[in-house]
Design a protein around this motif. Structure first.
Motif, PDB file in Angstrom:
ATOM      1  N   LYS A  10       1.895   4.766  -3.277  1.00 37.02           N
ATOM      2  CA  LYS A  10       1.855   6.229  -3.224  1.00 37.02           C
ATOM      3  C   LYS A  10       2.822   6.871  -4.221  1.00 37.02           C
ATOM      4  O   LYS A  10       2.723   8.061  -4.492  1.00 37.02           O
ATOM      5  N   TRP A  50      -3.134  11.027  -4.886  1.00 36.45           N
ATOM      6  CA  TRP A  50      -3.154   9.916  -3.958  1.00 36.45           C
ATOM      7  C   TRP A  50      -4.454   9.824  -3.155  1.00 36.45           C
ATOM      8  O   TRP A  50      -5.066   8.767  -3.074  1.00 36.45           O
ATOM      9  N   TYR A  91       0.830  -1.207   0.000  1.00 37.30           N
ATOM     10  CA  TYR A  91       0.000   0.000   0.000  1.00 37.30           C
ATOM     11  C   TYR A  91       0.866   1.259   0.000  1.00 37.30           C
ATOM     12  O   TYR A  91       0.641   2.177  -0.793  1.00 37.30           O
ATOM     13  N   ARG A 108      -6.710   6.361  -2.964  1.00 33.74           N
ATOM     14  CA  ARG A 108      -6.180   5.503  -1.913  1.00 33.74           C
ATOM     15  C   ARG A 108      -7.123   4.379  -1.494  1.00 33.74           C
ATOM     16  O   ARG A 108      -6.673   3.296  -1.138  1.00 33.74           O
TER      17      ARG A 108
END
Length: 191
Positions: free
Chosen positions: A50, A85, A46, A89
């Motif tokens: 980014k 982002w 995860y 996300r």
């Protein structure tokens, strides 16, 4: 804000606790393979997402010795986080959870089945958006991570196409991590 009764929820916080398999910090028996990069935890995968324009940062995060250190790198200012982002996300987390489940299907499927219809809640004293705070006999928060696990549980039960990680690669921008991301379970280390 959502409220969950503790005794009725599958609350997870620690990786070695009963619902620890839902934690992004849990070390994985089979790593997540995303494009050319292998991740030992969902948190590392995860955090690496980014930085779609920085494969060097993605690799550095993948090589971090722990999920906590991967998270620290991912939160370091000035590394070049994707300007979009925040908008993507949640979909990135959907993708990461599906890759985690695909790589470790037997374990994750068993834990998901054991939850029945109960709510899955990330217990967090600091982040009521991804999780929910313990307050007396309940948890309070948005519980986005727990809700994503419940969504996946339902999609798997109904055999929906969105339960596969491949359904999400065209919806997110994660650089080389989405290039040919394998959908099959990887061979265990040493095999």
């Amino acid at each position: 804000m959502r409220i969950y009764i503790r005794q009725q929820a599958c609350g997870f916080r620690f990786t070695k606790a009963v619902w620890g398999a839902f934690s992004n910090f849990q070390p994985l028996a089979v790593p997540i393979l995303a494009g050319p990069v292998s991740f030992g935890t969902a948190e590392a995968a995860y955090q690496a997402c980014k930085f779609p324009a920085r494969p060097d940062v993605q690799q550095r995060i993948a090589e971090a010795p722990s999920a906590r250190e991967a998270a620290a790198i991912g939160r370091t200012p000035g590394l070049g986080i994707d300007p979009d982002w925040n908008a993507q996300r949640v979909d990135v987390m959907r993708w990461v959870l599906r890759m985690k489940r695909e790589a470790n299907a037997a374990e994750i499927d068993a834990v998901l089945a054991a939850t029945g219809e109960r709510p899955i809640v990330e217990v967090s004293t600091r982040d009521p958006w991804w999780g929910a705070r313990p307050v007396a006999d309940r948890y309070e928060g948005h519980n986005v991570l727990g809700r994503l696990w419940m969504e996946l549980r339902q999609q798997l039960r109904q055999n929906e196409p969105d339960a596969r990680s491949g359904a999400w690669t065209g919806r997110i921008r994660v650089g080389c991590l989405a290039d040919g991301a394998p959908l099959a379970q990887a061979a265990p280390p040493g095999a």
